[in-house]
Design a protein around this motif. Structure first.
Motif, short mmCIF file in Angstrom:
data_model
loop_
_atom_site.label_atom_id
_atom_site.label_comp_id
_atom_site.label_asym_id
_atom_site.label_seq_id
_atom_site.Cartn_x
_atom_site.Cartn_y
_atom_site.Cartn_z
N ARG A 28 82.12 66.73 -20.71
CA ARG A 28 81.50 65.46 -21.09
C ARG A 28 80.48 65.11 -20.03
O ARG A 28 80.68 65.38 -18.86
CB ARG A 28 82.56 64.34 -21.15
CG ARG A 28 83.50 64.40 -22.34
CD ARG A 28 82.82 64.03 -23.64
NE ARG A 28 82.26 62.70 -23.68
CZ ARG A 28 82.80 61.68 -24.36
NH1 ARG A 28 83.91 61.83 -25.04
NH2 ARG A 28 82.19 60.50 -24.38
N GLY A 30 79.49 61.95 -19.63
CA GLY A 30 79.71 60.55 -19.30
C GLY A 30 81.19 60.23 -19.47
O GLY A 30 81.93 61.03 -20.05
N CYS A 58 73.88 62.88 -27.41
CA CYS A 58 75.20 63.48 -27.67
C CYS A 58 75.65 64.40 -26.55
O CYS A 58 76.81 64.81 -26.50
CB CYS A 58 75.19 64.23 -28.99
SG CYS A 58 73.91 65.51 -29.04
N GLY A 59 74.75 64.77 -25.62
CA GLY A 59 75.13 65.72 -24.58
C GLY A 59 75.53 67.04 -25.20
O GLY A 59 74.93 67.49 -26.19
N GLN A 63 82.10 64.21 -27.74
CA GLN A 63 82.53 63.20 -28.73
C GLN A 63 82.08 63.58 -30.15
O GLN A 63 82.71 63.16 -31.12
CB GLN A 63 82.05 61.79 -28.35
CG GLN A 63 80.57 61.52 -28.53
CD GLN A 63 79.72 62.30 -27.56
OE1 GLN A 63 80.02 62.37 -26.39
NE2 GLN A 63 78.67 62.92 -28.06
N LEU A 78 71.92 64.39 -31.47
CA LEU A 78 70.55 64.46 -30.95
C LEU A 78 70.57 64.26 -29.44
O LEU A 78 71.21 63.33 -28.94
CB LEU A 78 69.71 63.40 -31.65
CG LEU A 78 68.24 63.26 -31.20
CD1 LEU A 78 67.33 63.03 -32.41
CD2 LEU A 78 68.07 62.11 -30.22
N ASP A 79 69.86 65.13 -28.73
CA ASP A 79 69.75 64.97 -27.28
C ASP A 79 68.43 65.58 -26.82
O ASP A 79 67.86 66.44 -27.49
CB ASP A 79 70.91 65.68 -26.57
CG ASP A 79 71.13 65.15 -25.16
OD1 ASP A 79 72.03 64.31 -24.97
OD2 ASP A 79 70.39 65.57 -24.24
N GLY A 106 65.71 66.07 -29.52
CA GLY A 106 64.83 64.94 -29.82
C GLY A 106 65.08 63.81 -28.86
O GLY A 106 65.97 63.88 -28.02
N SER A 107 64.28 62.78 -29.01
CA SER A 107 64.45 61.61 -28.14
C SER A 107 64.92 60.43 -28.97
O SER A 107 64.43 60.20 -30.08
CB SER A 107 63.13 61.27 -27.46
OG SER A 107 63.34 60.18 -26.58
N MET A 108 65.83 59.69 -28.42
CA MET A 108 66.41 58.57 -29.19
C MET A 108 65.43 57.41 -29.36
O MET A 108 65.73 56.46 -30.07
CB MET A 108 67.72 58.11 -28.57
CG MET A 108 67.62 57.60 -27.18
SD MET A 108 69.19 56.86 -26.70
CE MET A 108 70.03 58.27 -26.09
N GLU A 124 77.48 57.24 -27.17
CA GLU A 124 78.38 57.05 -26.02
C GLU A 124 77.64 57.38 -24.73
O GLU A 124 77.11 58.48 -24.58
CB GLU A 124 79.61 57.95 -26.15
CG GLU A 124 80.61 57.44 -27.15
CD GLU A 124 81.98 58.11 -27.02
OE1 GLU A 124 82.53 58.20 -25.90
OE2 GLU A 124 82.52 58.53 -28.06
N GLY A 125 77.63 56.42 -23.84
CA GLY A 125 77.07 56.65 -22.50
C GLY A 125 75.60 56.99 -22.49
O GLY A 125 75.13 57.67 -21.57
N ALA A 126 74.85 56.53 -23.47
CA ALA A 126 73.44 56.95 -23.52
C ALA A 126 72.47 55.85 -23.94
O ALA A 126 71.27 56.01 -23.75
CB ALA A 126 73.30 58.15 -24.47
N TYR A 128 71.80 53.25 -22.54
CA TYR A 128 71.08 52.74 -21.36
C TYR A 128 69.70 53.39 -21.23
O TYR A 128 68.80 52.84 -20.60
CB TYR A 128 71.90 52.95 -20.07
CG TYR A 128 72.01 54.39 -19.64
CD1 TYR A 128 71.04 54.98 -18.84
CD2 TYR A 128 73.08 55.19 -20.05
CE1 TYR A 128 71.12 56.31 -18.45
CE2 TYR A 128 73.18 56.52 -19.68
CZ TYR A 128 72.19 57.08 -18.88
OH TYR A 128 72.28 58.39 -18.51
N1 SAH Z 1 77.36 61.23 -25.18
C1 SAH Z 1 77.62 62.20 -24.14
C2 SAH Z 1 76.53 62.28 -23.09
C3 SAH Z 1 76.26 61.01 -22.30
S1 SAH Z 1 75.18 61.29 -20.90
C4 SAH Z 1 78.95 61.88 -23.49
O1 SAH Z 1 79.40 60.73 -23.55
O2 SAH Z 1 79.54 62.80 -22.90
C5 SAH Z 1 73.61 60.71 -21.52
C6 SAH Z 1 72.91 61.71 -22.42
O3 SAH Z 1 71.70 61.12 -22.89
C7 SAH Z 1 72.53 63.02 -21.75
O4 SAH Z 1 73.03 64.08 -22.52
C8 SAH Z 1 71.01 63.00 -21.75
O5 SAH Z 1 70.43 64.28 -21.89
C9 SAH Z 1 70.73 62.16 -22.96
N2 SAH Z 1 69.40 61.51 -22.98
C10 SAH Z 1 68.72 60.92 -21.98
N3 SAH Z 1 67.58 60.37 -22.43
C11 SAH Z 1 67.53 60.63 -23.77
C12 SAH Z 1 66.59 60.34 -24.80
N4 SAH Z 1 65.49 59.65 -24.56
N5 SAH Z 1 66.87 60.78 -26.04
C13 SAH Z 1 67.99 61.48 -26.32
N6 SAH Z 1 68.91 61.79 -25.38
C14 SAH Z 1 68.70 61.37 -24.12
#
Ligand code: SAH
Length: 259
Positions: A28, A30, A58-59, A63, A78-79, A106-108, A124-126, A128
């Motif tokens: 994981r 995050g 999604c890393g 998850q 998507l990551d 891709g980018s979110m 999850e954890g992303a 931010y």
């Molecule tokens: N959901 C996973 C990863 C969280 S870490 C978990 O909980 O384990 C944050 C992830 O966001 C990383 O995989 C990073 O590559 C991705 N990330 C960072 N900026 C992003 C963007 N603009 N678009 C898509 N993914 C992004």
């Protein structure tokens, strides 16, 4: 983003390839767990085999695989990092869900979905990476009416925060806020609030503990590389701060429904 006023290096200051290599070695990227993912999913109703789900940031798909096992719909993970997506797609083969789980690079902030086409957005954890409010507002456009969102977000959990914690987070993520304020933000962004619960502390401990072996291998490989050593120092600083205080902040899962 440079960080000249602060002696603590941020993740943005380093070579993305190094960061990718480091996190690729973890299950994981995050704090989270299958139990926590399933708990969040338990608040969401009405998913079917026709449902369209997106797992953003999604890393390597930790998850995503939990979601795939607990739902029957189509999931796009998507990551930004192609190697994370390769790992997700490998896992989808291994779990026998490749026909309905697809990893894409891709980018979110530039989602490749049609407006109002998704039943559920998971993150999850992303979130931010966009910011909580900006992310929620942007994601909303892609949800069908009544569609769901489930995200974890860094949140103040106590009224008082030690000065060094406050200073660190105000620099690293100024959008950190209390649960009531995050809920109000979610509502302002156009969602009915469904649930919020704290991601247990043990998920943070497990996440940091999982880095021990990764740190060893990474340091061995990159000994003497100032960027790699500074990256690890940044990770170690945040971990030490969490281990010293751990109550004042943590991830909270927020579940909402497009109003
Ligand atoms: N959901 C996973 C990863 C969280 S870490 C978990 O909980 O384990 C944050 C992830 O966001 C990383 O995989 C990073 O590559 C991705 N990330 C960072 N900026 C992003 C963007 N603009 N678009 C898509 N993914 C992004």
């Amino acid at each position: 983003m440079s960080n000249q006023n602060n002696t603590i290096p941020t993740i943005h200051d380093f070579d993305l390839n190094l960061i990718c290599e480091y996190y690729l070695s973890l299950d994981r990227q995050g704090p989270g767990s299958p139990e926590v993912t399933l708990k969040a999913l338990s608040f969401i109703e009405g998913l079917t085999a026709e449902s369209r789900i997106a797992d953003l940031g999604c890393g390597t798909g930790g998850q995503t695989m939990t979601l795939a096992a607990a739902t029957t719909g189509h999931i796009v993970g998507l990551d930004l990092f192609p190697k994370f997506i390769d790992r997700l797609n490998e896992q989808a083969w291994e779990h026998g869900v490749r026909d309905r789980v697809q990893g894409i690079v891709g980018s979110m902030d530039a989602l490749p979905f049609e407006p109002e086409s998704l039943d559920l957005i998971w993150c999850e954890g992303a979130i931010y990476n966009l910011g909580f409010e900006r992310g929620l507002r942007y994601f909303r456009d892609f949800l069908k009416s009544g569609g769901w969102v489930a995200v974890t977000e860094n949140t103040w959990l106590t009224d008082e925060h030690p000065a060094e914690v406050e200073e660190f987070w105000n620099a690293a993520y100024p959008e950190i806020d209390t649960i009531p304020n995050k809920i109000a933000t979610m509502q302002r962004a156009g969602y009915e609030f469904v649930a919020a619960f704290k991601v247990p502390e043990k998920c943070w401990h497990n996440f940091y503990a999982s880095q021990d072996e990764a740190n060893r291998i990474f340091l061995e490989k990159h000994a003497g590389d100032p960027a790699a050593e500074a990256f690890l120092a940044g990770e170690a600083f945040e971990r030490a701060l969490y281990e010293k205080y751990h109550e004042p902040w943590g991830y909270v899962f927020y579940i909402g429904r497009k109003a």
